[in-house]
Write an enzyme that holds these catalytic residues in place. Structure first.
Site, PDB file in Angstrom:
ATOM      1  N   PHE A  89       6.580   2.363  -4.051  1.00  0.00           N
ATOM      2  CA  PHE A  89       7.926   2.623  -3.756  1.00  0.00           C
ATOM      3  C   PHE A  89       8.618   3.810  -4.001  1.00  0.00           C
ATOM      4  O   PHE A  89       9.637   4.214  -3.379  1.00  0.00           O
ATOM      5  CB  PHE A  89       8.946   1.453  -4.178  1.00  0.00           C
ATOM      6  CG  PHE A  89       8.431   0.100  -3.700  1.00  0.00           C
ATOM      7  CD1 PHE A  89       8.909  -0.506  -2.632  1.00  0.00           C
ATOM      8  CD2 PHE A  89       7.803  -0.823  -4.901  1.00  0.00           C
ATOM      9  CE1 PHE A  89       8.288  -1.881  -2.168  1.00  0.00           C
ATOM     10  CE2 PHE A  89       7.325  -2.271  -4.367  1.00  0.00           C
ATOM     11  CZ  PHE A  89       7.782  -2.575  -2.930  1.00  0.00           C
ATOM     12  N   HIS A 148       9.510  -9.142   0.416  1.00  0.00           N
ATOM     13  CA  HIS A 148       9.435  -7.656   0.619  1.00  0.00           C
ATOM     14  C   HIS A 148      10.565  -7.042   0.823  1.00  0.00           C
ATOM     15  O   HIS A 148      11.416  -7.459   1.543  1.00  0.00           O
ATOM     16  CB  HIS A 148       8.137  -7.239   1.414  1.00  0.00           C
ATOM     17  CG  HIS A 148       7.912  -5.929   1.277  1.00  0.00           C
ATOM     18  ND1 HIS A 148       8.325  -4.864   1.588  1.00  0.00           N
ATOM     19  CD2 HIS A 148       6.771  -5.411   0.442  1.00  0.00           C
ATOM     20  CE1 HIS A 148       7.767  -3.712   1.190  1.00  0.00           C
ATOM     21  NE2 HIS A 148       6.510  -4.044   0.365  1.00  0.00           N
ATOM     22  N   TYR A 206       2.751   4.558   0.845  1.00  0.00           N
ATOM     23  CA  TYR A 206       3.735   5.273   2.038  1.00  0.00           C
ATOM     24  C   TYR A 206       2.480   6.049   2.991  1.00  0.00           C
ATOM     25  O   TYR A 206       1.618   6.727   2.362  1.00  0.00           O
ATOM     26  CB  TYR A 206       4.821   5.918   1.430  1.00  0.00           C
ATOM     27  CG  TYR A 206       5.994   5.416   1.061  1.00  0.00           C
ATOM     28  CD1 TYR A 206       6.509   4.562   1.508  1.00  0.00           C
ATOM     29  CD2 TYR A 206       6.523   5.877  -0.108  1.00  0.00           C
ATOM     30  CE1 TYR A 206       7.454   3.647   0.785  1.00  0.00           C
ATOM     31  CE2 TYR A 206       7.407   5.065  -0.808  1.00  0.00           C
ATOM     32  CZ  TYR A 206       7.978   4.178  -0.234  1.00  0.00           C
ATOM     33  OH  TYR A 206       9.174   3.476  -0.865  1.00  0.00           O
ATOM     34  N   ASP A 230       0.812  -1.128  -0.118  1.00  0.00           N
ATOM     35  CA  ASP A 230      -0.080   0.123  -0.078  1.00  0.00           C
ATOM     36  C   ASP A 230       1.002   1.234   0.090  1.00  0.00           C
ATOM     37  O   ASP A 230       2.029   0.900   0.217  1.00  0.00           O
ATOM     38  CB  ASP A 230      -0.928  -0.144   1.139  1.00  0.00           C
ATOM     39  CG  ASP A 230      -0.247   0.177   2.306  1.00  0.00           C
ATOM     40  OD1 ASP A 230       1.027  -0.304   2.747  1.00  0.00           O
ATOM     41  OD2 ASP A 230      -1.052   0.398   3.545  1.00  0.00           O
TER      42      ASP A 230
END
Length: 218
Positions: A76, A184, A65, A63
């Site tokens: 990202f 991740h 930031y 999801d």
């Protein structure tokens, strides 16, 4: 909804479904009560950067930031001059180790998106300071449809699935595409196999083999 026409035509039916209308009502109420990221006109930024038929690589995040000034609709990625978040620091570290190149200091990954990298999160919005606060509200069904539409394409592409949220989509993707799975890049899990996964070199090898320009990961 601010979605590029090539995507909107494909997703038109999806946006009429009850779950999507419920999701929009939920978001409307959330934005009244809380700060929600990213801004309304940036929610579909990933789709707006890369037309459906130009996607070469999909990098699937979780999801957005959830701190101020970070999310702008690309997984990202953060706009300058925002400091690099820890996950992106780790992504850059793996690029350096894998390709022997020094990534730019900027955290704005639109330079990748412009080359055909779809930087998509499985959940497209989040409440300020509350990670995963919009999980399970309908976004996963919508982004699942996006993955399904891409998987149907005959032209091979690369799917980078980092973490369990992203990897739940792996079963939808036919063998003509390259599926790269790793933990991740978050500091909580990167040491479990994200470092050393060499996804960036594997991605470019596959693209070149299939007649595409490789991605400049600088």
């Amino acid at each position: 909804m601010k979605i590029r026409r090539s995507w909107l035509e494909l997703l038109q039916d999806e946006t009429q479904k009850p779950y999507f209308k419920n999701l929009q009502e939920f978001l409307k109420a959330e934005r009244v009560k809380y700060d929600v990221y990213p801004e309304d006109d940036l929610v579909f930024n990933a789709l707006n950067f890369v037309p459906y038929d130009k996607v070469k690589v999909v990098i699937l995040g979780q999801d957005p930031y959830h701190e101020p000034g970070q999310a702008h609709g690309l997984s990202f990625s953060v706009l300058d001059p925002t400091p690099l978040p820890p996950s992106l620091v780790n992504i850059y570290q793996e690029i350096k180790n894998d390709l022997g190149i020094e990534p730019q200091k900027s955290g704005d990954l639109s330079r990748w998106a412009k080359q055909g990298v779809l930087l998509l999160n499985t959940t497209l919005t989040v409440r300020k300071h509350a990670a995963m606060s919009h999980k399970g509200k309908g976004w996963e069904e919508f982004t699942g449809k996006i993955i399904s539409l891409l998987a149907q394409r005959q032209q091979p592409m690369v799917f980078m699935l980092w973490g369990s949220h992203a990897q739940q989509f792996a079963s939808q993707i036919p063998a003509r595409h390259l599926v790269l799975k790793a933990p991740h890049p978050s500091p909580l899990s990167a040491y479990r196999g994200f470092f050393g996964c060499k996804h960036f070199s594997k991605c470019n090898e596959f693209l070149v083999k299939n007649g595409y320009q490789p991605i400049d990961w600088h």
